[in-house]
Design a protein around this motif. Structure first.
Motif, short mmCIF file in Angstrom:
data_model
loop_
_atom_site.label_atom_id
_atom_site.label_comp_id
_atom_site.label_asym_id
_atom_site.label_seq_id
_atom_site.Cartn_x
_atom_site.Cartn_y
_atom_site.Cartn_z
N GLU A 179 50.12 109.09 -17.89
CA GLU A 179 50.00 109.45 -16.48
C GLU A 179 51.35 109.74 -15.83
OE1 GLU A 179 49.47 104.83 -16.52
OE2 GLU A 179 49.15 106.57 -17.86
N PRO A 342 43.75 104.30 -16.24
CA PRO A 342 43.51 105.73 -15.95
C PRO A 342 43.03 106.48 -17.19
CG PRO A 342 45.65 105.04 -15.09
CD PRO A 342 45.15 103.92 -15.96
N ALA A 345 44.52 112.45 -14.77
CA ALA A 345 45.71 112.49 -13.93
C ALA A 345 45.86 113.90 -13.34
CB ALA A 345 46.94 112.09 -14.73
N PRO A 354 46.34 109.50 -10.64
CA PRO A 354 45.73 108.97 -11.87
C PRO A 354 44.55 108.07 -11.52
CG PRO A 354 48.11 108.83 -12.01
CD PRO A 354 47.80 109.23 -10.60
#
Length: 364
Positions: A179, A342, A345, A354
Motif C-alpha cells: 500500500e 488492506p 489501494a 488503502p
C-alpha cells in the motif's frame, strides 16, 4: 479465532474465461509467503459453461439461481478435497462489472460454501472497494507484491495475467509495503482470451484455440488492430478496469475474416493492448512474467516477445504455477481480509485510501 502467524489458506478462482475452478493452498501470515501447498482444478462441463455464459451481464436481483448453484456446487466439490486448511477465499464468478455505475456482481453465496465445508470463508472481495469509489479490480496486485519479494526481485517487474481479460501489475519490491506510494500500479489492459474463445466456440464449436493452432495459420489484419486501439481506454491513465464484454463490438470487427485470420487478429489485439499498457507504467520493467491461459498460447507469447521492450517469460521461469496464481491470490487476500489488512489501494483500484474488503462467513 484465527490463529496468529502463518496459516494455511485455500484460495479459489473461477475466471472470465469460464473454463472451470482453480483451487490452491498458500501458507502465509498475510504479509510474506511461507510456502505453497497442493492445488486442484475442476472444469465446467459444456452445459455448465453454457449456463454461465447465458448469465453474463446479469446483476443482483436478476434470475441467476441456476448459475449460482453451478458455481457454488463446483467450488464445494473441489474444496472438499483439501485437508488441514484454516481459512478459505471464495471469489465466485464475475457476471457483471460496472464500477461507477451498477457496481460489481460476483455470483455465488459464500455462506453456503462455508456451511457445506465447515470452514470460515471470505468472499465478496470487490464490493466494498466499488462502494468506496474504487474500480474493485484488479485485486491480485497485493499478492504480486508478495511474490516479487518471494522471488528476490530487486527492480520493478510486471506480472501480466492473460485470462479472459488481460491485466498487469507493475511492482517495485523495494517499497516497504504494497500500500506504500510507488509500490504498485495495476489495471486491466484490455481483452485477452475471451474474444478468441468466443470466436472458436461460435465458429468451430471449440472452447479455445489450443496452442494457437488456428491463429498460426492466419494473417493479422493490422488495420483492425489499429482501429481497435483508437478506443480512449488504451491511453486513459490507471486505475481502470473492464468487464468481460466491454468490447463486445470486437466480434463485428472480425466478422468478415476467415477463421484463421480472425483468430490471428484477435490474438494480436491483446498484445497491442499490453504494449499500450506497459507504456503507462512508471518505469520500464526489468521483466514481464506472464500468467493465465495466454501464456500457453505460443503465438501470443511470440507476439509479446516481439512487441515488448523487455524480456517476457511465463511465471514458471520464476518457479511459480501460472495456472494457480489467481487462486493463490485469493487465499492470500482472504488472510489479509480476516486480519483487517488492506487488500486494495489508490494506485490499484482508485479508491481514496488503502482499505480492506470481503465478507467473512463461518466461525474463525
Amino acid at each position: 479465532m484465527l490463529k496468529s502467524g502463518v496459516i494455511r489458506a485455500l484460495g479459489t478462482m473461477s475466471g472470465t474465461s469460464l473454463d472451470g475452478v482453480d483451487a490452491a493452498v498458500i501458507e502465509t501470515d498475510g504479509v510474506d509467503i511461507a510456502g505453497f501447498g497442493p492445488t486442484d482444478y475442476r472444469p465446467y462441463s459444456t452445459r455448465e459453461r453454457a449456463v454461465l455464459r447465458n448469465a453474463l451481464g446479469r446483476w443482483q436481483g436478476d434470475d441467476v439461481a441456476e448459475a449460482a448453484l453451478i458455481v457454488e456446487d463446483a467450488h464445494i466439490a473441489l474444496m472438499a478435497g483439501f485437508d488441514g486448511v484454516d481459512l478459505a477465499g471464495f471469489h465466485g464468478q464475475t457476471l457483471a462489472h460496472d464500477p461507477g455505475g451498477r457496481g460489481t456482481h460476483q455470483c455465488g453465496n459464500g455462506q453456503r460454501v462455508a456451511d457445506a465445508l465447515g470452514l470460515p470463508v471470505v468472499w465478496d472481495f470487490r464490493s466494498a472497494d466499488v462502494a468506496a469509489g474504487g474500480q474493485g479490480a484488479p485485486l491480485a496486485p497485493f499478492y504480486h507484491f508478495a511474490l516479487a519479494r518471494w522471488m528476490g526481485a530487486d527492480a520493478p517487474v510486471v506480472f501480466l495475467n492473460l485470462g479472459g481479460v488481460g491485466n498487469l501489475t507493475w511492482v517495485d519490491p523495494r517499497r516497504p509495503a504494497p500500500e506504500s506510494i510507488g509500490a504498485l500500479l495495476a489495471f486491466d489492459t484490455g481483452p485477452a482470451n475471451a474474444p478468441i474463445n468466443d470466436l472458436m466456440q461460435a465458429r468451430l464449436g471449440q472452447s479455445q484455440d489450443a496452442d494457437g493452432a488456428v491463429a498460426r495459420r492466419g494473417a493479422v489484419h493490422q488495420s483492425i488492430v489499429q482501429a481497435f486501439l483508437t478506443d480512449p481506454y488504451f491511453t486513459r491513465p490507471a486505475p481502470k478496469s473492464l468487464d468481460r464484454d466491454t468490447f463486445a463490438g470486437l466480434g463485428g470487427m472480425i466478422s468478415s475474416l476467415s477463421d484463421a485470420d480472425a483468430a490471428a487478429t484477435l490474438t494480436a489485439i491483446p498484445v497491442a493492448a499490453v504494449k499500450a499498457g506497459i507504456a503507462l507504467c512508471p518505469s520500464q520493467p526489468a521483466q514481464v512474467f506472464v500468467t493465465g491461459g495466454g501464456r500457453n498460447n505460443p503465438v501470443m507469447m511470440a507476439m509479446l516477445a516481439a512487441q515488448l521492450p523487455c524480456s517476457v517469460a511465463p511465471v514458471e521461469a520464476a518457479g511459480l504455477d501460472g495456472d494457480m496464481l489467481e487462486a493463490q491470490a485469493f487465499g492470500y487476500l482472504a488472510v489479509r481480509s480476516a486480519r483487517g489488512m488492506p487488500i486494495s489501494a489508490p494506485a490499484i483500484t482508485g479508491v481514496n485510501a488503502p482499505m480492506t474488503g470481503g465478507r467473512l462467513s463461518g466461525a474463525l
